[in-house]
Write a protein that holds these residues in place. Structure first.
Motif, PDB file in Angstrom:
ATOM      1  N   THR A 255      15.935  28.875 -64.101  1.00 25.25           N
ATOM      2  CA  THR A 255      15.762  28.334 -62.762  1.00 25.25           C
ATOM      3  C   THR A 255      15.775  29.481 -61.761  1.00 25.25           C
ATOM      4  O   THR A 255      15.965  30.642 -62.149  1.00 25.25           O
ATOM      5  N   GLU A 256      15.633  29.153 -60.493  1.00 21.74           N
ATOM      6  CA  GLU A 256      15.685  30.183 -59.463  1.00 21.74           C
ATOM      7  C   GLU A 256      17.069  30.819 -59.380  1.00 21.74           C
ATOM      8  O   GLU A 256      17.217  31.970 -58.994  1.00 21.74           O
ATOM      9  N   GLU A 257      18.112  30.046 -59.750  1.00 23.55           N
ATOM     10  CA  GLU A 257      19.484  30.558 -59.697  1.00 23.55           C
ATOM     11  C   GLU A 257      19.811  31.483 -60.859  1.00 23.55           C
ATOM     12  O   GLU A 257      20.759  32.248 -60.803  1.00 23.55           O
ATOM     13  N   GLY A 258      19.057  31.374 -61.949  1.00 20.68           N
ATOM     14  CA  GLY A 258      19.320  32.210 -63.118  1.00 20.68           C
ATOM     15  C   GLY A 258      18.940  31.504 -64.406  1.00 20.68           C
ATOM     16  O   GLY A 258      18.177  30.542 -64.396  1.00 20.68           O
ATOM     17  N   ILE A 259      19.509  31.989 -65.505  1.00 22.26           N
ATOM     18  CA  ILE A 259      19.195  31.411 -66.814  1.00 22.26           C
ATOM     19  C   ILE A 259      20.469  30.978 -67.524  1.00 22.26           C
ATOM     20  O   ILE A 259      21.562  31.471 -67.243  1.00 22.26           O
ATOM     21  N   SER A 260      20.293  30.053 -68.467  1.00 23.27           N
ATOM     22  CA  SER A 260      21.379  29.719 -69.378  1.00 23.27           C
ATOM     23  C   SER A 260      20.876  30.027 -70.784  1.00 23.27           C
ATOM     24  O   SER A 260      19.690  29.865 -71.082  1.00 23.27           O
ATOM     25  N   VAL A 261      21.782  30.513 -71.618  1.00 18.38           N
ATOM     26  CA  VAL A 261      21.394  30.949 -72.958  1.00 18.38           C
ATOM     27  C   VAL A 261      22.302  30.321 -74.014  1.00 18.38           C
ATOM     28  O   VAL A 261      23.398  29.851 -73.716  1.00 18.38           O
TER      29      VAL A 261
END
Length: 158
Positions: free
Chosen positions: A85-91
């Motif tokens: 997303t614009e806020e970052g990533i989840s992994v």
């Protein structure tokens, strides 16, 4: 005029090259771990060097995989992106844990002592044994027999 144009094009090319080579940074918004039964998820995340809400560079993921692999606890380690997303990533860090060695059984051999074979293998009960250590142990036993002069003996190393 041509000189100014060529200098301008050169400057644009140089700036583009510099920005293309600068590492892309991204915020890590979430970390999940899967495939672990023996190793605590927090230990896996810590060993990988990842932390939620930290800003990461692309090389941090390969470094994390390397650190987990070098721990000797896993046969396989992969990191997947779940969401971007614009806020970052989840992994997700997916691991295949190496089994724990229960016992070493040496049977049917009288030519090389059990102690020498155990020393050649270099494994101890209770330790994690990734696949590569099993193969290395088999190779060491065959090398031991070769060194002891039993080149033509047919040995089954399982």
């Amino acid at each position: 005029m041509k000189r100014i144009l060529s200098i301008s094009l050169l400057a644009i090319l140089l700036i583009t090259t510099i920005f293309a080579q600068s590492p892309q940074e991204i915020k890590l918004k979430g970390i999940e771990v899967e495939g672990n039964t023996l190793t605590n998820s927090d230990v896996i995340i810590f060993t990988a060097g990842l932390k939620e809400d930290n800003v990461l560079k692309a090389g941090d993921f390969s470094r994390g995989i390397k650190q987990l692999w070098q721990s000797g606890l896993f046969n396989d380690v992969q990191i997947y992106i779940n969401e971007e997303t614009e806020e970052g990533i989840s992994v997700t860090i997916a691991v295949d844990e190496a089994p724990i060695l229960g016992e070493i059984i040496i049977t049917g051999d009288k030519k090389v002592s059990k102690t020498k074979i155990e020393e050649a293998i270099g494994l101890r009960t209770g330790q994690r044994i990734p696949d590569f250590k099993i193969e290395a142990g088999k190779s060491k036993v065959l090398d031991l027999y070769s060194e002891e002069g039993f080149l033509l003996d047919r040995k089954s190393v399982v």
